[in-house]
Design a protein around this motif. Structure first.
Motif, short mmCIF file in Angstrom:
data_model
loop_
_atom_site.label_atom_id
_atom_site.label_comp_id
_atom_site.label_asym_id
_atom_site.label_seq_id
_atom_site.Cartn_x
_atom_site.Cartn_y
_atom_site.Cartn_z
N GLU A 3 44.44 43.94 47.82
CA GLU A 3 44.19 43.94 48.33
C GLU A 3 45.00 42.38 49.12
N PRO A 4 45.68 41.45 49.72
CA PRO A 4 45.86 40.30 49.37
C PRO A 4 45.46 39.02 49.25
N TYR A 5 46.34 38.59 47.97
CA TYR A 5 46.01 37.60 46.74
C TYR A 5 45.09 36.05 47.93
N GLU A 6 44.77 35.25 47.75
CA GLU A 6 44.80 34.51 48.42
C GLU A 6 43.98 32.97 47.28
N ASP A 7 43.98 31.96 47.42
CA ASP A 7 43.78 30.67 46.63
C ASP A 7 43.11 30.15 46.65
N GLY A 8 41.94 29.07 46.40
CA GLY A 8 41.19 28.80 46.43
C GLY A 8 41.25 27.54 48.45
N SER A 9 42.82 27.30 48.09
CA SER A 9 42.46 26.61 49.34
C SER A 9 42.75 27.50 50.89
N GLY A 10 42.79 28.54 50.82
CA GLY A 10 43.00 29.74 51.50
C GLY A 10 44.18 30.09 51.86
N GLN A 11 45.47 29.97 50.97
CA GLN A 11 46.80 30.15 51.27
C GLN A 11 46.83 31.63 50.74
N ARG A 12 47.62 32.60 51.85
CA ARG A 12 47.19 34.28 51.58
C ARG A 12 49.04 34.54 50.83
N TYR A 13 48.42 35.34 49.71
CA TYR A 13 49.92 35.58 48.95
C TYR A 13 50.13 36.67 49.10
N GLY A 14 51.27 37.67 48.30
CA GLY A 14 51.63 39.16 48.83
C GLY A 14 50.40 39.80 47.84
N ARG A 15 50.82 40.83 48.43
CA ARG A 15 49.46 42.31 47.75
C ARG A 15 50.30 42.89 46.42
N MET A 16 50.06 43.60 44.96
CA MET A 16 50.52 43.79 44.30
C MET A 16 49.60 45.05 44.50
N LEU A 17 50.41 46.06 43.47
CA LEU A 17 49.53 47.57 42.91
C LEU A 17 48.33 47.32 42.57
N GLY A 18 47.52 48.31 42.50
CA GLY A 18 45.79 47.52 41.68
C GLY A 18 45.75 48.38 40.25
N GLN A 19 46.90 49.15 39.82
CA GLN A 19 46.43 49.23 38.37
C GLN A 19 47.54 49.07 37.47
N PRO A 20 46.79 49.16 36.14
CA PRO A 20 48.19 48.43 35.51
C PRO A 20 49.43 49.24 35.24
#
Length: 135
Positions: free
Chosen positions: A40-57
């Motif tokens: 899922e997309p990343y979101e910082d503490g202020s609600g700013q959304r960021y891109g998604r990454m592979l969920g597996q190492p």
């Protein structure tokens, strides 16, 4: 935790910029081959959304050309998903040209500079057996 594994293998005799370039392209190939593994997309503490990454190492290994060729043979035997990168791709300027130079390679002696492998953990482990994590 994960039933599958991702291994990126980069040739150990490349310049640093080439290694980073190869790893970046291989990672995009893994993501394209496994769209359902994207988190899922990343979101910082202020609600700013960021891109998604592979969920597996993804583990990054180093190998010489024979090591890459052996990992390729093992991956084919184990029917793993394979993303290839050959040396001739450094001289191209776009994706269609990359596919052209790849197709022109001798299939029995591919000049790999990188490979990405994905599949069941044990099968990937066997394909990268003997290779060291990139240091």
């Amino acid at each position: 935790m994960f039933d599958t594994k991702v291994a990126l293998i980069v040739r150990d005799d490349l310049a640093v910029w080439q290694k980073l370039n190869v790893v970046a392209f291989l990672a995009t190939g893994v993501a394209a081959a496994m769209p359902d593994a994207i988190g899922e997309p990343y979101e910082d503490g202020s609600g700013q959304r960021y891109g998604r990454m592979l969920g597996q190492p993804m583990l990054v290994f180093a190998a010489d050309l024979p090591g890459l060729q052996n990992a390729h043979r093992q991956a084919l035997l184990r029917e793993l998903k394979i993303v290839p990168y050959v040396h001739a791709m450094f001289s191209t300027g776009h994706d269609a040209a990359n596919r052209e130079v790849f197709r022109a390679q001798d299939a029995a002696n591919l000049d790999f500079v990188g490979l990405a492998l994905h599949g069941p953990k044990k099968a990937v482990d066997k394909a990268v057996k003997g290779l060291a994590l990139h240091g």
